[in-house]
Design an enzyme around this catalytic site. Structure first.
Site, short mmCIF file in Angstrom:
data_model
loop_
_atom_site.label_atom_id
_atom_site.label_comp_id
_atom_site.label_asym_id
_atom_site.label_seq_id
_atom_site.Cartn_x
_atom_site.Cartn_y
_atom_site.Cartn_z
N LYS A 52 14.68 0.88 -14.80
CA LYS A 52 14.12 2.18 -14.44
C LYS A 52 15.02 3.35 -14.82
CE LYS A 52 11.19 0.57 -10.64
NZ LYS A 52 11.23 -0.83 -11.01
N GLU A 67 15.72 8.33 -5.82
CA GLU A 67 14.75 9.36 -6.16
C GLU A 67 14.47 10.22 -4.93
OE1 GLU A 67 11.15 7.55 -7.45
OE2 GLU A 67 11.87 7.13 -9.48
N HIS A 70 5.01 -0.43 0.25
CA HIS A 70 5.05 -0.21 -1.20
C HIS A 70 4.22 -1.22 -1.99
CE1 HIS A 70 8.13 2.73 -0.38
NE2 HIS A 70 8.88 1.82 0.19
N ARG A 88 3.01 -4.79 -18.83
CA ARG A 88 2.16 -5.97 -18.64
C ARG A 88 0.80 -5.51 -18.15
NH1 ARG A 88 2.12 -6.04 -13.07
NH2 ARG A 88 4.02 -5.31 -12.04
#
Length: 635
Positions: A116, A200, A235, A297
């Site tokens: 990431k 973040e 999540h 994917r």
């Protein structure tokens, strides 16, 4: 076009790939572990190869075994599905080195977007907006804490190699950061073999918007519009829909164009998803939507895109992997109506959503809308893999139509006796705020009490079950039947209602586990789905499957486990023991962390007390029901 395909996956996605490949005339090869020897995808494939023990790390995650199975069966191509090895660049390269076709992006593209922090740096260079945060190499707890303090709380900790909601924690206060970081790193190391994280800024009114993109080996990249995946728990996505509610054409054009730029920046080939986070406090606006990550994917939620575009994305994957150009140009793609998907999990919403295992005695999709399932009646859900067993997909000309279609499918979906979340999904889709499109990632947490309140069967359902049970027991001719078998038979206990110009109506006592209800004989209209099962009746309403019988439950006696006993709710591995024998604990304090079905579950103290017994060791495997800790109440 390839003629034989090995599916390096299991469950509903393996079944989905097999179905499309068969329609295209492609021979399919399944792989399976010990636990999946009789799984649905194994039975559906043309050929199947055993690849090892039940744990994924000894079977589905061992690339050499997958390649050996391909060589042994003469498969030309390998489709990884999603999860497992689907985003493993080294495995993708090994497939290509073996002279096989990899149904997925180039290994370099996977590497570019798989981490990431590196992906965000690349997106910044490509002009794609990203959320503020920390992407640095210094992973010391002190540096991460200082960066979190500088970003400002709430902050989100995310595994660098993460995905699927694993290795992710929201932290609302500085004093909670250390514990959240440690838990996140443990889960990341266990799931991905990499405990590095990034930080973040947590958006307080977030929506999760993602764009389906597709590239081919001829330099073409298109988008297939956006999806909204905001309804999440821990999540993990629960409900997905396409298109996104409240998305105007200008914002759609901006976000989809950014997604195409992101794919082009890594020379992307095949199916992929660009995920964005939107600050929806003032509605969807292009200047308040930021890149989060790319999934290299196919996604679990791809059926909603298929429904609104009228395209088979697995077929697209197989054609692109065979060297063909994309089936359609961008100007040939359009949105047709609306679609919604609900993920059916073997989990118990009444008990903290704990994953469930066991035999699926009954599994009866309503026949509509679309159901992509990985099980049929008689199959077994094991503790070794993700507990999702099916996806229910509704479609309509607009959002209300799609919602109604999905509700109709959830209403009479039968999964029994395995506990599942169908009733929770029904309530979620039926919620007035969801109907109004007021979705955000905190929606489920905000409405959790209403969504998980114990259901009450309607009188119509009870009456239908009562009539079936009465007929089954030969009670209907007996006007002297009483509600309680031990009651006196006299004018005060006989449940017969005399009525002028109306038929007799009698009541009998029904039991669903420990819950008793009254059902009326002679008043059911026959429109409720129910059927006989053994000595009782299965009855389905709003996603809840009841098993009614005339037998009162037998209550537990003195041998029942005391309240202070902390038992393992399922088989799993102890990842952390956070107390010691003899220690004082307070109510709600975490005692042991158990990892099962790819998730961490914290077991907490039920009251203030002292650790009188401790039978848990970090790293140990435990069976369901094992006594891990016993707490004695404080004096």
């Amino acid at each position: 076009m390839i003629t034989s395909l090995l599916i390096a996956n299991r469950g509903e996605i393996a079944c989905r790939i097999i179905r499309t490949a068969r329609d295209m005339g492609i021979r399919t090869v399944a792989v399976y572990s010990d636990a999946d020897a009789r799984a649905l995808h194994v039975r559906q494939a043309d050929e199947a190869v055993h690849i090892g023990p039940s744990p994924a790390r000894e079977s589905y995650l061992v690339g050499d075994k997958i390649l050996a199975a391909a060589r042994a069966t003469g498969a030309e191509a390998i489709h990884p599905g999603y999860g497992f090895l689907s985003e493993n660049a080294d495995f993708a390269q090994a497939v290509l080195d073996a002279g096989l076709v990899w149904v997925g992006p180039n290994p370099d593209s996977i590497r570019a977007m798989g981490l990431k922090d590196a992906a965000k740096a690349r997106m910044i260079a490509a002009g794609v907006p990203v959320t503020p945060g920390y992407l640095g190499e210094d992973q010391s707890p002190e540096r991460l804490k200082a960066e979190a303090d500088a970003i400002g709380y709430p902050v989100l900790i995310k595994a660098v190699a993460g995905g699927g909601g694993k290795g992710m924690r929201r932290v609302d206060a500085p004093e909670d950061f250390a514990d959240a970081l440690a838990s996140c790193q443990r889960e990341a190391a266990s799931s991905f073999g990499d405990d590095r994280v990034l930080l973040e800024k947590y958006v307080l009114s977030p929506r999760h918007i993602e764009v389906q993109i597709f590239g081919d080996r001829h330099g073409n990249v298109v988008h297939l519009f956006e999806r909204d995946c905001s309804l999440q728990r821990r999540h993990q996505k629960v409900i997905e829909e396409a298109p996104a509610p409240g998305m105007d054409p200008e914002t759609r054009e901006a976000i989809c164009a950014a997604a195409v730029r992101a794919a082009q920046a890594v020379d992307y080939v095949g199916a992929g998803t660009i995920e964005f986070i939107a600050d929806a406090s003032a509605g969807l606006r292009a200047d308040r939507i930021w890149f989060m990550e790319m999934n290299t994917r196919l996604q679990v939620e791809h059926p909603v895109t298929e429904e609104i575009t009228r395209q088979d994305l697995v077929e697209w994957q197989l054609r692109v992997a065979s060297g063909e150009p994309l089936p359609l140009r961008q100007d040939e793609l359009a949105i047709h109506g609306w679609a919604m998907e609900a993920r059916l999990y073997a989990e118990d919403p009444d008990n903290g959503f704990l994953p469930q295992t066991g035999i699926v005695g009954e599994f009866r999709p309503a026949g509509y809308p679309r159901v992509d399932a990985g099980v049929v009646a008689g199959d077994v859900v094991t503790p070794f893999y993700d507990p999702m067993i099916a996806k229910v997909i509704g479609h309509g000309s607009d959002r209300d139509g799609a919602r109604a279609d999905l509700l109709s499918g959830l209403d009479r979906l039968t999964t029994w006796p395995l506990r599942n979340n169908a009733a929770f999904l029904y309530r979620l889709v039926d919620h007035p705020a969801f109907a109004d499109g007021a979705v955000h990632t905190g929606f489920i947490g905000q409405h959790l009490d209403a969504l998980t309140a114990p259901p009450t069967p309607s009188q119509q359902l009870l009456d239908a079950a009562a009539n079936s049970l009465a007929e089954q027991a030969g009670m209907l001719p007996d006007l002297r039947y009483v509600a309680r078998p031990d009651a006196r038979v006299d004018a005060w206990t006989v449940c017969v209602g005399f009525r002028l110009n109306a038929p007799d109506r009698r009541e009998i006592r029904l039991w669903d586990g420990a819950h008793g209800y009254s059902g009326r004989i002679g008043s059911a209209d026959g429109t409720v789905a129910h059927w006989t099962r053994g000595a009782g009746v299965l009855a389905i309403e709003r996603g809840r499957t009841y098993y009614f019988s005339l037998n009162a439950p037998r209550h537990a006696g003195a041998g029942a486990v005391a309240d202070g006993a902390i038992l393992a709710p399922m088989p799993g591995r102890v990842t952390a023991v956070e107390i010691a024998a003899g220690a004082s604990v307070s109510k709600g304090q975490r005692l042991v962390t158990l990892e099962a079905m790819k998730m961490e579950h914290g077991l907490v103290a039920p009251f203030d007390g002292v650790v009188a017994e401790l039978n848990a060791d970090a790293g140990a495997q435990v069976s369901e029901g094992a006594l891990l800790v016993r707490i004695e109440k404080a004096e």
